[in-house]
Design a protein around this motif. Structure first.
Motif, mmCIF file in Angstrom:
data_model
loop_
_atom_site.group_PDB
_atom_site.id
_atom_site.type_symbol
_atom_site.label_atom_id
_atom_site.label_comp_id
_atom_site.label_asym_id
_atom_site.label_seq_id
_atom_site.Cartn_x
_atom_site.Cartn_y
_atom_site.Cartn_z
ATOM 1 N N LYS A 108 0.854 -1.186 0.000
ATOM 2 C CA LYS A 108 0.000 0.000 0.000
ATOM 3 C C LYS A 108 0.890 1.237 0.000
ATOM 4 C CE LYS A 108 -3.090 2.682 2.800
ATOM 5 N NZ LYS A 108 -4.417 2.954 2.748
ATOM 6 N N ALA A 109 0.600 2.168 -0.899
ATOM 7 C CA ALA A 109 1.362 3.414 -0.976
ATOM 8 C C ALA A 109 0.563 4.552 -0.349
ATOM 9 C CB ALA A 109 1.703 3.741 -2.423
ATOM 10 N N TYR A 110 1.271 5.563 0.102
ATOM 11 C CA TYR A 110 0.661 6.723 0.746
ATOM 12 C C TYR A 110 1.028 7.964 -0.049
ATOM 13 C CZ TYR A 110 0.039 3.386 4.480
ATOM 14 O OH TYR A 110 -0.327 2.280 5.196
ATOM 15 N N PRO A 111 0.144 8.957 -0.094
ATOM 16 C CA PRO A 111 0.419 10.147 -0.910
ATOM 17 C C PRO A 111 1.511 11.055 -0.351
ATOM 18 C CG PRO A 111 -1.677 10.383 0.232
ATOM 19 C CD PRO A 111 -1.193 8.984 0.487
ATOM 20 N N ASP A 112 1.709 11.027 0.970
ATOM 21 C CA ASP A 112 2.722 11.881 1.593
ATOM 22 C C ASP A 112 3.041 11.351 2.987
ATOM 23 O OD1 ASP A 112 0.647 12.918 3.363
ATOM 24 O OD2 ASP A 112 0.020 14.157 1.673
#
Length: 186
Positions: A108-112
């Motif tokens: 899972k990636a996060y925007p910031d």
């Protein structure tokens, strides 16, 4: 893992005969490749406060790592750390940070950095220029303990680059965050 003690009567030091400000460092990547349980290397730290050894632990054995500029491509600077951590059995939490992707290399990636579920102990900054400065400032504000800046294009390019580098350093100092780089290979 990293083991340290605060005084000469500490059991971990009396058995080794090392001075009270010594630490033992185990290299997880080395042990995974070599197939041994623990490769212990004694490192002398002279005159360092207890707070510093905590930063050293966060640098060498972090419980969580954010990669700012994370890439799905394992051949890019933002993709290699994820590839190697997974390949060599890193057991901590990996937080890919990429505002353009929901997932990076199956994670899972996060925007910031502010969107992460918790502050990572270590952050790798793999973006350049002003984005790198913003990332370091965001890491400092979020409570990251150690920030590794792989990007170049700062003090070595002249006055404008030196000013950006000074902003990174000021943010790190104000927050008590360790800063490795810029121009660092990790």
């Amino acid at each position: 893992p990293l083991h340290s003690g605060g005084n000469a009567s500490s059991p971990s030091f009396t058995a080794t005969g090392l001075p009270p400000h010594s630490v033992w460092i185990a290299s997880a990547a080395s042990t995974a490749r070599m197939g041994i349980d623990q490769l212990m290397i004694p490192i002398m730290i002279v005159g360092m406060k207890k707070k510093t050894t905590g930063g050293l632990r966060a640098a060498l054995d972090p419980a969580s790592i954010a990669i700012v500029g994370a890439s799905d491509n394992p051949h890019k600077v933002g993709g290699r750390p994820i590839l190697y951590m997974r390949r060599y059995g890193y057991r901590g939490q990996i937080y890919p940070v990429n505002p353009a992707r929901a997932e990076v290399q199956g994670l899972k990636a996060y925007p910031d950095v502010t969107s992460l579920p918790r502050a990572p102990e270590l952050a790798i900054v793999a973006v350049s220029g002003e984005e790198a400065v913003d990332a370091v400032e965001a890491c400092a504000a979020r409570g990251v303990k150690v920030c590794v800046v792989m990007s170049s294009g700062f003090g070595e390019i002249g006055a404008a680059g030196r000013a950006m580098q000074e902003r990174m350093l000021a943010a790190a100092r104000a927050a008590g965050m360790r800063l490795v780089g810029p121009n660092c290979q990790g």
